[in-house]
Design a protein around this motif. Sequence first.
Motif, short mmCIF file in Angstrom:
data_model
loop_
_atom_site.label_atom_id
_atom_site.label_comp_id
_atom_site.label_asym_id
_atom_site.label_seq_id
_atom_site.Cartn_x
_atom_site.Cartn_y
_atom_site.Cartn_z
N GLY B 295 0.81 -1.21 0.00
CA GLY B 295 0.00 0.00 0.00
C GLY B 295 0.84 1.26 0.00
O GLY B 295 0.38 2.32 0.39
N LEU B 296 2.09 1.20 -0.42
CA LEU B 296 3.03 2.32 -0.43
C LEU B 296 3.18 2.93 0.96
O LEU B 296 3.52 4.09 1.11
CB LEU B 296 2.58 3.41 -1.42
N PRO B 334 -5.21 -7.68 -8.87
CA PRO B 334 -5.93 -8.20 -7.70
C PRO B 334 -5.53 -7.49 -6.41
O PRO B 334 -6.38 -7.27 -5.53
CB PRO B 334 -5.54 -9.68 -7.66
N VAL B 335 -4.24 -7.11 -6.31
CA VAL B 335 -3.80 -6.43 -5.09
C VAL B 335 -4.53 -5.10 -4.93
O VAL B 335 -5.05 -4.78 -3.85
CB VAL B 335 -2.27 -6.21 -5.11
N LEU B 336 -4.62 -4.34 -6.00
CA LEU B 336 -5.30 -3.05 -5.92
C LEU B 336 -6.79 -3.25 -5.63
O LEU B 336 -7.37 -2.51 -4.83
CB LEU B 336 -5.12 -2.27 -7.23
N SER B 343 -9.93 -1.08 2.23
CA SER B 343 -9.55 0.14 2.94
C SER B 343 -10.58 1.25 2.81
O SER B 343 -10.45 2.29 3.44
CB SER B 343 -8.20 0.65 2.42
N GLY B 344 -11.64 1.07 2.02
CA GLY B 344 -12.64 2.12 1.88
C GLY B 344 -12.07 3.32 1.18
O GLY B 344 -11.09 3.22 0.44
N HIS B 345 -12.64 4.49 1.38
CA HIS B 345 -12.20 5.66 0.64
C HIS B 345 -11.62 6.73 1.53
O HIS B 345 -11.58 7.89 1.19
CB HIS B 345 -13.36 6.22 -0.19
N GLY B 346 -11.19 6.33 2.72
CA GLY B 346 -10.77 7.34 3.70
C GLY B 346 -9.40 7.93 3.42
O GLY B 346 -9.09 9.00 3.95
N ASP B 347 -8.57 7.28 2.58
CA ASP B 347 -7.17 7.70 2.54
C ASP B 347 -6.80 8.53 1.31
O ASP B 347 -5.68 8.48 0.84
CB ASP B 347 -6.26 6.48 2.66
N GLU B 348 -7.75 9.27 0.77
CA GLU B 348 -7.37 10.13 -0.34
C GLU B 348 -6.66 11.36 0.18
O GLU B 348 -7.20 12.08 1.03
CB GLU B 348 -8.63 10.55 -1.12
#
Lengths: 381, 349
Positions: B295-296, B334-336, B343-348
Amino acid sequence: MNRRQMLNTLAAACLLAVSAVNHAQAQTVTVGVTVSSTGPAASLGIAEKNTIELLPKTLGGLPVNYVILDDASDPTAAGKNARRFADADKVDAIIGSTTVPGSLAVAEVANEAQIPQIALAPFPPKQPQWIFPLPHSIAVMSSALFEEMKKRHTTTLGFIGFSDAYGEAWLKDVEKRAEQNGIKLVGVERYARSDQSVTAQALKLTSAKPDAIFIAASGTPAALPMRALRERGFKGQFYQTHGAANNDFLRVAGNSDEGVILPTGLVLVAEQLPDSNPSKKVGLAYLQTYEAKHGAGSRSPFGAYAQDAYLLLDKAVATVGKKATPGTPEYRAALRDAIEKTSNLPLTHGQNTMSATDHSGLGEAARVLITIEKDAWKLLK
Amino acid sequence: MDMGVFAVLAQDGITNGAVYALLAMALVLVFSVTRVIFLPQGEFIGYGALTVAALQSGQYPRLVSLLMAVGALTFCVELGTALYNKRYKPVPKLHLMWSAIENLAYPALIWVLARSIGWQDMPMAAQIAFALAMTIPLGIMIYRVAFQPMAEASVLVLLIVAVGVHFAMLGLGLFIFGPEGSTTRSFTEWSTEIGAMLVSGQSLVVIAVSLVMIGALYVFFDRSLYGKALRATAVNRKGAQLVGIGTSQAGRMAFGLAAGLGSLAGVLIAPLNTVGYDTGFVVALKGFVAAIVGGLASYPLAAAGAALVGLLESYSSFWASAYKEVIVFTLIIPVLAWRSLTSGHGDEE
C-alpha cells in the motif's frame, strides 16, 4: 595597381567565388541520415552515427551533404525525420533507420516521395520499389547455422530467446527450419533483456537434454543464458544469432562463451579472411579509419552497415554520373535503378548483388560462421 | 517438478526478491515522507552498478562530473532563492556557506579522490562505498532542485515532475555511461551444496545485505530521533512542522536514503547480469509492484510483497517463460482490487 583597380579585381574574384559555390551547390548530392543514437537502440545507432561522421566529403565524385538526425529509437520521430528530408532538405537518398519499426516509418515516406532508402535494419518491405533493407535477412543467417547443425548431426535443439520481436522472428524461423532439417525442438523458453536471472529457464531446458541450444538475443544480455546453462551443467553446443556479434558481448560472457557458433558479416573477422576475398581490403580500410578514431576493438557490425550504405550509394552516384542533376525526381529514379543494378560490389560485410526481387543483396557470399577462441572471434573452418 | 528444482527456483526467487525489497523500501520511504512516486529509482540502479564497473576497470567514473554539474546547479538554485527572498528576510549567509560546502566543495573532494586513488586495486567494499558517496548526494541534490520547491503540490504534479526527472536522468545516463552495459566482479566465488541444492555465495550476499538493510532501517525508524522525525513527517506533514520538524530536512534524508538503496540494489545485481544505463527501470517497476502490495505505506508488507514478486517471477519463468512479465505485473490488479475493497475511501490525500 591603384586602389580602384584592386577593388575591382577583388569584387570580380568574389563574384567568381560566389558563382563557383552556386555551381557546386547545384551539383551537391544531399543524403538524409536518421539513426537511433539515443533510446533503446542506441548501442547500434551510435556506431552508425560515428561511421557516418567519418565518411569522406564526396560521394561518387560529387560533393555531398549529409543531414544527420537522431530519431531516439522512436518510429514516430523516424517518420518525422524522413518527412523533413523529403520536404525541407530535398534529399536524393535516405539512410536509416536503425530499428525495424523506425525503418518501416521511413519507408512509408520514401515510397510516397519516391526517394531511394537504404535501411539499416532487415525487414521484408511491403512495397519494395524504393526500399533497400541492406542488413542480412534472418533467413540468410539462419540457413548457415542449420547447415552447421546438420554437419554436426544435431538431432535435438533447445531454444531460448528474447520475449520481444527479435526473439519472436527468430523462433518462427527456427521452428520452420528445424522441421525441414529433421531436428526436434525439445524446449522453447523466453526471457527479457533486463532479467537478472534465467536460472528457471535454464533448469527447464537442461531437463529436456537437447544436443544444442539456440539463443536468440542481442547485445550483452545474450551472454546470460550461456552462463546460467553452463552453471546447470549443460555441456552441449551453443548457437547464437548475429545480434550477439559485438565486442561488448565478448567482454561480459566470461568463460562460458568458448566454442559458441554464430553467423556474422565478414567485417568482424576481416583480418582472418583470405587475401583473395575482395571484401577484405574494403573491410580493413573501414576498420582502420574507425578504430583509429574510436579505439582498437571498437568495431561494430552495425557501424559497418552504415559504411556499406555509403559504399552502395558511392557506386550508384558514380554510375548515374551526369545523366541527371541532383535534387530532381529524375536523379532519384536514376539513383534507385543504379542501386538495384548493384552486382558483386565488395562491401565491408561481403559482396553485394541486388536484383529486382532481392533488395538486401547480402547473401551467402556475405556471411561467415565464427566462433570464440580464447576470448577472440575466430573464423570457423 | 521435483524437490531439487523447487528449491533452486525458491533460492533464485528469494535472491531476486531481496533486491526488489530494497527498491520497495526506498519507494515506500520516499512516498510516505514526500508523497513523491520515485520513478528515477531505476536510474540509480544503473548509476550505482556502472560506477562500480568503471572503478573496477580502472576508468575515471564519469558520474563525478555529473555530480559536480548538478552540485553547481543546486548551489545556483539555493543562491537564487536566497536573493529572491531578500526583500522578506536577510540573506542566510551561514546556510549558503553550508550549501557551498555540500554542493561545490564535496563534489570537488570526490573528484580529487577519484583522480588520485587507484580504485581498481581497492577491495570491492571500498569501491561500493565510493560509488554510494556519489549517488547519495546526487539524490539529495535532485530533491533540492526538482522537488523541494514544490513540496506542497499535489501527488499528481509530483508524479509528473518525477517522470521528467526520470527521463532527464535516463538521457544523462546514456550520455555519461554509453549505451552498453557492464558486469562487475562477483562478490565471492564460494558456493556450497545443501542436499541436492547448490547454494551460491553470491545469492547469500544479496540476501544478507538486504536483510541487514531492512534491519538497519527498522532500528533507524524505531530508535533514532531522525528516524522518528521522518516517521512523524510521513504520518502528518503539517503536524510535524508544527512541532518543529524540518520537513525539507526529512525530504533530503528520504531521497538520500532512496538513492543509496537504489544504487546498492544495482551493485547487488551487477555481478549476475549486465546492467546498462536503462536496465533499472523495469527492475524498479517490479520493486514498485512490491511496494503497492504494501500500500506504499507499510515496510513489512512491502518486503513480503517483494518476496512474493521474486518467487512469482522465478516460478512463472519455469512454467511459462513467455508470459513471465505479464504474470508479474498482472499481480498489481488483484492487489489493488483487494486494497480498495478493504480500505474504503478514507485515505485520499
